[in-house]
Design an enzyme around this catalytic site. Sequence first.
Site, PDB file in Angstrom:
ATOM      1  N   ASP A 343       0.861  -5.673 -11.184  1.00 36.04           N
ATOM      2  CA  ASP A 343       0.988  -5.582  -9.730  1.00 36.04           C
ATOM      3  C   ASP A 343      -0.381  -5.725  -9.098  1.00 36.04           C
ATOM      4  OD1 ASP A 343       2.105  -4.743  -7.074  1.00 36.04           O
ATOM      5  OD2 ASP A 343       3.797  -4.123  -8.321  1.00 36.04           O
ATOM      6  N   HIS A 378       0.634  -1.223  -3.295  1.00 35.96           N
ATOM      7  CA  HIS A 378       1.951  -1.437  -3.901  1.00 35.96           C
ATOM      8  C   HIS A 378       1.961  -1.036  -5.377  1.00 35.96           C
ATOM      9  CE1 HIS A 378       5.407  -3.968  -5.382  1.00 35.96           C
ATOM     10  NE2 HIS A 378       5.934  -3.487  -4.265  1.00 35.96           N
ATOM     11  N   SER A 554      11.513  -3.287  -6.017  1.00 33.21           N
ATOM     12  CA  SER A 554      10.200  -2.986  -6.604  1.00 33.21           C
ATOM     13  C   SER A 554      10.190  -1.610  -7.245  1.00 33.21           C
ATOM     14  CB  SER A 554       9.111  -3.038  -5.531  1.00 33.21           C
ATOM     15  OG  SER A 554       8.720  -4.350  -5.272  1.00 33.21           O
TER      16      SER A 554
END
Length: 895
Positions: A343, A378, A554
């Site tokens: 990520d 994130h 996600s």
Amino acid sequence: MVAALIAALLSVPATAEAAPSPVAGEITTLKNELGRLIETQRQGPAPMDDQVATGMKENTEKAESQIASEPCQAADSLLAFARAGREQVRVLRDTIDGGGWNSDQLAQLTSTRTWLDRLGRQAGALRARIFTEIKSCEGPIDVYVDPVRAQPKGDSLPDDRPLASLTDSDGTSTDFVADELVVSTSEPSVLDAIVARYDGKVLNKVEQGDTMHYQVRIETKLAQPERLSDDLKAIDPDKTQAESVAVSSTAGLELLAAAASATSEKATVGVNWVGTSDDIPNSNTPEASSGPSGFSASGYDRNSYTWQYLNEGGPQDIGVTSAWTVLDSVGKLDNKIKAAVLDRGFDITADHPASSTVTSSVPGVSPSYQFSWEPRWHGTTVTDSMAAVPGNFIGTAGTAATVVRPTGVWTTGDMFYTMAAISQALAGGNKIINMSFSAAVPWYLAWSVLPFDGYTAFVRAVNDVLLFSSAGNDGKDVDATTGFIVKWEKAWHTPCENSGVTCVGGLAKNSLNRHADSNYGHEHVDIFAPYTVLAGPDPDNPSTSTARAKHGTSYATPYTAGVAALIWAANPGQSMDTVEDVLMRNRRPSPDSKIKNKVITALSAVQDALPATIKIDAPTNGSVLSPHSPTQFRASLWTDGHPLPATITWRRNGTVIGTGLQFQSAVPAGTHAITATAVFADGASTADVVTVSSVDHVPVVKVSGPRSTTSTPTFDKSELIPFHGTSQDDLGPLPESAMKWYLDNSTTPFATGHNPTINTGAAVGNHTVTLKGCDTAGQCGQETIPIVIQADGSNKPPVARVTNPANGTLLWVNGNDTTGWYHEITLNGTVTDPEGAPVTVKWFDNGVEIADTLQPTVRLRGGCGPYNHTLVLQARDNAGIVRQDQVTVTVSLVC
């Protein structure tokens, strides 16, 4: 159900017949202390009735004479004593409540009641020791309140339901909800009668065919605890073995009485027992103190065991938290699984495991770098969903933080650097790889994905690794087709549809249906997990006390990767194919036609993966034991479907020392390998081993008085000097006879005991006094202090003696105020002057003056753990000569 539970409590195996001397000695101590109490009460405002006092004394005398040859009759005598004592406690309570007492009288009455209550509890504990150390007996089951012997692991459950605990004779403790019954019935009238009888309230219900299980909160004060012993006997009249059961609170005793009473009347009533666990204590993992509503049954609860996307029994019933408990119960949480999150925007927060690392697959790019068009941090919050640490009062709880070692690998998300990141993750030994990103490549460019597809297929086939990818948040069918007569997929959603990748869709919050924004597909979306989860801190939201909701596939993806880690931890010897097979075959159905039979489960998958396992719960690996007292040996067994019975054999360095899941045995000094082996009826076996050491410690001996921080204690040649000392050995303080006091370098003691008052016979001058204490093994501890002896003066010094509390006393916290916890006590001493002159007194606590009267009531501060207090009683005569006595006590609170 309750009958079975209580019947289990009644089954206490017979033990050795010979009475150990400590029990007899403690009965004598009990008798003597009763005598002091009776005399003290006789001098107060409400003396004990002579007939009652005589009866209680006779009970202790009988127990004292019976313990050696008739221990069961001694147990009966102790029970009669305890019951009489409880009745006298009630009498004193009523006397106090009647009013009309001045402050001194009230203090005396309250002190006597507390004293008498303690003696009754001591009698109950001695009765319990008779049953475990000497002999099993016939007789009643006595249940009484003893908050020292029985202590719940917490005051309440997260939803403020109070906890109580009971401890039976062999020391086995079990917690339960102190004001709830579980009523099982198919007849509403039965429930209505119990609710009416105890002014109850139905909180919840669970359906089981025609039978309903009701959670009923009751008003426990309406129960009749005095009937409990008879009701327990009525439940199972064929079992007549005596028991002594301590309960932590009056409410807990009343709750048990209510359950037993209803059960004895043929209603099916249960106690709401609460299971334990050593690494996830009490099924309670406190996280951030505040967060959004809707994740627990009502509002926000910081205990992740109540979060409906993690727990068992909620709308999604995934059972992650229960899987933690199962793994913990058989010692599998030590099996650590490496997992990589591919990520962007990584930061290792206070809510991540200490083993967390971050790296980058792109040279020169920091793992914290993030694109401006993406949600910030994130990678950090995606890691939370899998690896946030439960039970640390911070942030959130990830599905696998109990077993996972996470690595964040920065990647741009393009195919090449994704492949590079996968390669880097493989080199780091990661067995699970998470990719919470996707791209929809249109059909006419689908061929351009083949290199990536070929790579993921290869990785999955050659390496023992699992790849997980998010399905995407467009609300689309990833398997949607286009074309006319011949159909083909409209787009290739990569890496979701790549070979070798498990693709994860999202469930709506608190639902088994698909979240409207989650992609789906009958062929390539393999499993569905919660779309909305809680995240902890990140650099933009640094508060560790606030949890925030996050949405998207996600987060469903690392959630699923975490469950796979739990399955792998259950049996680290499994291959990737086996782990994936367990994950997939335990999927559950959804009413949503776009999901069908693809809902993730954790509990059943972990149970499926676990092999037959025995785990030694006590003693723990590395424990330091004492050879002077029995050690508790206890194990948990997971059968994995193997047929019972199972023979459990314990060995110490290869020699058999016991059988069964629980027993007690002394461990001689030295280092030992303890092995527990279970052999099932079909011949299968499993074993566990721990290493322990048994140490005979050198006694710790301290001189607590006379001491001074400003000058050497000085005394007249003919003066009686109060000496005080403390000792601590493996089994507690040394006996009085083992404590000897020596002057200078003499080999002949001038006094014996912890607290002698004596003239040393020393000449005028400087001297040393040494206190030496030796155990039965000849190991000795000692401490030396200086004193000065001066010639007798014409005016003899005053004499000060502390009479309460005794030196070395442990005082439990009994109150609190705005400044904290304390033990309130009335100090007492004697002060005289040989010439009969007036004497002034002062009390000091750790050097601070606290009173100037002989019998002040003071508050000695305490809290979690021991708080030591040196209490000094100082006397000054009219000639200015000062003498003092001092004792050391400890104030403690069990936390």
